[in-house]
Scaffold this motif. Structure first.
Motif, PDB file in Angstrom:
ATOM      1  N   CYS A 161       0.831  -1.203   0.000  1.00  0.00           N
ATOM      2  CA  CYS A 161       0.000   0.000   0.000  1.00  0.00           C
ATOM      3  C   CYS A 161       0.868   1.258   0.000  1.00  0.00           C
ATOM      4  N   TYR A 162       0.815   1.994  -1.103  1.00  0.00           N
ATOM      5  CA  TYR A 162       1.565   3.247  -1.217  1.00  0.00           C
ATOM      6  C   TYR A 162       0.735   4.450  -0.762  1.00  0.00           C
ATOM      7  N   ASP A 163      -0.539   4.226  -0.442  1.00  0.00           N
ATOM      8  CA  ASP A 163      -1.392   5.303   0.056  1.00  0.00           C
ATOM      9  C   ASP A 163      -1.067   5.594   1.523  1.00  0.00           C
ATOM     10  N   LYS A 164      -1.523   6.720   2.000  1.00  0.00           N
ATOM     11  CA  LYS A 164      -1.314   7.079   3.403  1.00  0.00           C
ATOM     12  C   LYS A 164      -2.415   6.529   4.300  1.00  0.00           C
ATOM     13  N   LEU A 165      -3.606   6.361   3.734  1.00  0.00           N
ATOM     14  CA  LEU A 165      -4.744   5.900   4.516  1.00  0.00           C
ATOM     15  C   LEU A 165      -4.949   4.394   4.344  1.00  0.00           C
ATOM     16  N   PRO A 166      -5.574   3.749   5.319  1.00  0.00           N
ATOM     17  CA  PRO A 166      -5.850   2.309   5.209  1.00  0.00           C
ATOM     18  C   PRO A 166      -6.709   1.997   3.985  1.00  0.00           C
ATOM     19  N   ILE A 167      -6.505   0.816   3.435  1.00  0.00           N
ATOM     20  CA  ILE A 167      -7.296   0.380   2.291  1.00  0.00           C
ATOM     21  C   ILE A 167      -7.955  -0.966   2.607  1.00  0.00           C
ATOM     22  N   LYS A 168      -9.173  -1.119   2.091  1.00  0.00           N
ATOM     23  CA  LYS A 168      -9.890  -2.374   2.257  1.00  0.00           C
ATOM     24  C   LYS A 168      -9.316  -3.405   1.294  1.00  0.00           C
ATOM     25  N   ILE A 169      -9.101  -4.615   1.791  1.00  0.00           N
ATOM     26  CA  ILE A 169      -8.515  -5.690   0.996  1.00  0.00           C
ATOM     27  C   ILE A 169      -9.490  -6.856   0.926  1.00  0.00           C
ATOM     28  N   ASN A 170      -9.790  -7.305  -0.297  1.00  0.00           N
ATOM     29  CA  ASN A 170     -10.639  -8.482  -0.470  1.00  0.00           C
ATOM     30  C   ASN A 170      -9.825  -9.727  -0.792  1.00  0.00           C
ATOM     31  N   GLY A 171      -8.513  -9.556  -0.886  1.00  0.00           N
ATOM     32  CA  GLY A 171      -7.641 -10.685  -1.146  1.00  0.00           C
ATOM     33  C   GLY A 171      -7.017 -11.200   0.139  1.00  0.00           C
ATOM     34  N   ASN A 172      -5.834 -11.749   0.006  1.00  0.00           N
ATOM     35  CA  ASN A 172      -5.147 -12.330   1.149  1.00  0.00           C
ATOM     36  C   ASN A 172      -4.251 -11.291   1.827  1.00  0.00           C
ATOM     37  N   ILE A 173      -4.078 -11.412   3.127  1.00  0.00           N
ATOM     38  CA  ILE A 173      -3.142 -10.590   3.891  1.00  0.00           C
ATOM     39  C   ILE A 173      -2.069 -11.518   4.443  1.00  0.00           C
ATOM     40  N   SER A 174      -0.833 -11.115   4.347  1.00  0.00           N
ATOM     41  CA  SER A 174       0.255 -11.959   4.823  1.00  0.00           C
ATOM     42  C   SER A 174       0.077 -12.350   6.284  1.00  0.00           C
ATOM     43  N   GLY A 175       0.318 -13.625   6.572  1.00  0.00           N
ATOM     44  CA  GLY A 175       0.244 -14.088   7.950  1.00  0.00           C
ATOM     45  C   GLY A 175       1.447 -13.698   8.779  1.00  0.00           C
ATOM     46  N   ALA A 176       2.394 -12.980   8.154  1.00  0.00           N
ATOM     47  CA  ALA A 176       3.590 -12.553   8.884  1.00  0.00           C
ATOM     48  C   ALA A 176       3.287 -11.478   9.903  1.00  0.00           C
ATOM     49  N   ASP A 177       2.202 -10.726   9.696  1.00  0.00           N
ATOM     50  CA  ASP A 177       1.802  -9.673  10.651  1.00  0.00           C
ATOM     51  C   ASP A 177       0.302  -9.451  10.539  1.00  0.00           C
ATOM     52  N   LEU A 178      -0.457 -10.273  11.203  1.00  0.00           N
ATOM     53  CA  LEU A 178      -1.911 -10.252  11.076  1.00  0.00           C
ATOM     54  C   LEU A 178      -2.555 -10.068  12.452  1.00  0.00           C
ATOM     55  N   MET A 179      -3.420  -9.043  12.556  1.00  0.00           N
ATOM     56  CA  MET A 179      -4.110  -8.789  13.817  1.00  0.00           C
ATOM     57  C   MET A 179      -5.599  -9.089  13.674  1.00  0.00           C
ATOM     58  N   ILE A 180      -6.151  -9.763  14.680  1.00  0.00           N
ATOM     59  CA  ILE A 180      -7.563 -10.126  14.691  1.00  0.00           C
ATOM     60  C   ILE A 180      -8.028 -10.123  16.141  1.00  0.00           C
ATOM     61  N   SER A 181      -9.294  -9.819  16.362  1.00  0.00           N
ATOM     62  CA  SER A 181      -9.788  -9.843  17.738  1.00  0.00           C
ATOM     63  C   SER A 181      -9.803 -11.282  18.239  1.00  0.00           C
ATOM     64  N   LYS A 182      -9.458 -11.468  19.485  1.00  0.00           N
ATOM     65  CA  LYS A 182      -9.455 -12.816  20.055  1.00  0.00           C
ATOM     66  C   LYS A 182     -10.864 -13.401  20.051  1.00  0.00           C
ATOM     67  N   LYS A 183     -11.850 -12.558  20.305  1.00  0.00           N
ATOM     68  CA  LYS A 183     -13.231 -13.025  20.321  1.00  0.00           C
ATOM     69  C   LYS A 183     -13.620 -13.622  18.973  1.00  0.00           C
ATOM     70  N   LEU A 184     -13.291 -12.913  17.886  1.00  0.00           N
ATOM     71  CA  LEU A 184     -13.622 -13.407  16.548  1.00  0.00           C
ATOM     72  C   LEU A 184     -12.801 -14.656  16.220  1.00  0.00           C
ATOM     73  N   PHE A 185     -11.523 -14.639  16.573  1.00  0.00           N
ATOM     74  CA  PHE A 185     -10.661 -15.797  16.322  1.00  0.00           C
ATOM     75  C   PHE A 185     -11.233 -17.042  17.010  1.00  0.00           C
ATOM     76  N   ASP A 186     -11.702 -16.869  18.237  1.00  0.00           N
ATOM     77  CA  ASP A 186     -12.296 -17.986  18.974  1.00  0.00           C
ATOM     78  C   ASP A 186     -13.610 -18.431  18.342  1.00  0.00           C
ATOM     79  N   GLU A 187     -14.416 -17.465  17.908  1.00  0.00           N
ATOM     80  CA  GLU A 187     -15.694 -17.799  17.261  1.00  0.00           C
ATOM     81  C   GLU A 187     -15.474 -18.634  15.999  1.00  0.00           C
ATOM     82  N   LEU A 188     -14.400 -18.331  15.292  1.00  0.00           N
ATOM     83  CA  LEU A 188     -14.080 -19.043  14.049  1.00  0.00           C
ATOM     84  C   LEU A 188     -13.400 -20.385  14.312  1.00  0.00           C
TER      85      LEU A 188
END
Length: 298
Positions: A161-188
């Motif tokens: 991402c060369y933009d300054k603001l966050p962008i929505k991604i519909n593809g894959n995000i690298s598992g090298a640095d991935l943040m998710i809520s514990k609640k959602l992770f547990d639900e899944l």
């Protein structure tokens, strides 16, 4: 004490890298409460057992088997106490206050199911941080034609991402640095433990979106990923990747989709060999020759 983020690092024979990663986390992470959990996947090199002599505050979990990336993170999640879990590769170096940046974004955006930052190499040059498309006929054709579709739609923001603001991604995000809520992770139910390595984060993000959450790249968060793009291709890794790809397709798509994907990838191999032979790119030709021999063996 409330913990904001549980940082989970999986180790397999990367003890020195783990020390470097932890040092960078402790040095740069401010404004949040966090814990560091290291899960060792039964490394033959047992230096990891000395970790608490250097960092007594780190929770060290010694797995009795080499269970792969997903299972090891699930084990780490079982002891995690944070509101969010942050999956961090052992071959990463945190720069600036990047973990806080991701945490702040998640707290402020309730529709965000998961997010990651920009990855860069040791020289701070852009590295692959995400893909624009999930595994599909569209992504296969796009790759066959050197990502021309991605470039037409997204410009330079194809895998960094060369933009300054966050962008929505519909593809894959690298598992090298991935943040998710514990609640959602547990639900899944965490990572699908049928995946030994590769595609496990792809499958996780697929399920995150099925829950109607969105996923983002936050470019203000920047982390060094030491895995080199020029790293030698090993057939065992190709085997692992393909087995995981097959599991992903049979679980989330169709067997026909897998067959078509394999055929397009074979066309891609032949095309790359022809193009790089034609323009005299010997290194890239040899790179794709490994894929050719591997594919023929499969």
């Amino acid at each position: 004490m409330t913990i904001d983020v549980s940082i989970i690092i999986v180790n397999y024979n990367t003890y020195d890298l783990v020390l470097q990663c932890i040092e960078s986390v402790l040095k740069h992470t401010k404004n949040i409460t966090f814990e560091i959990i290291v899960v060792d996947n039964n490394s033959p090199n047992r230096n990891i057992e000395q970790l608490n002599l250097i960092y007594p505050q780190v929770t060290l979990v010694l797995n009795e088997n080499n269970s792969g990336f997903g299972i090891a993170n699930n084990i780490g999640n079982k002891v995690a106490k944070g509101q969010f879990i942050f999956l961090l590769n052992s071959d990463t170096i945190v720069i600036d206050n990047s973990i806080y940046v991701l945490y702040k974004f998640m707290v402020e955006n309730k529709n965000a199911g998961a997010c990651g930052g920009n990855l860069c190499d040791i020289d701070l040059e852009p590295a692959t941080s995400f893909t624009r498309f999930m595994p599909s006929l569209l992504s296969d054709i796009d790759y066959l034609f050197f990502n021309i579709l991605s470039k037409l739609i997204y410009g330079n923001n194809i895998n960094y991402c060369y933009d300054k603001l966050p962008i929505k991604i519909n593809g894959n995000i690298s598992g090298a640095d991935l943040m998710i809520s514990k609640k959602l992770f547990d639900e899944l139910g965490g990572f699908d433990e049928n995946f030994f390595m590769y595609y496990e984060e792809t499958d996780l993000l697929f399920r995150v979106r099925q829950k109607n959450y969105e996923t983002f790249i936050v470019p203000k968060s920047k982390i060094i990923h030491l895995e080199g793009a020029s790293e030698a291709v090993k057939e065992i890794k190709l085997d692992w990747t393909y087995e995981s790809k097959k599991k992903y397709y049979l679980k989330n798509k169709t067997k026909i989709g897998l067959i078509v994907s394999d055929f397009i990838f074979y066309l891609t191999i032949l095309q790359r060999l022809f193009v790089f032979k034609l323009i005299g790119k010997k290194e890239k030709f040899n790179y794709w020759l490994i894929f050719y021999h591997w594919f023929r063996r499969k």
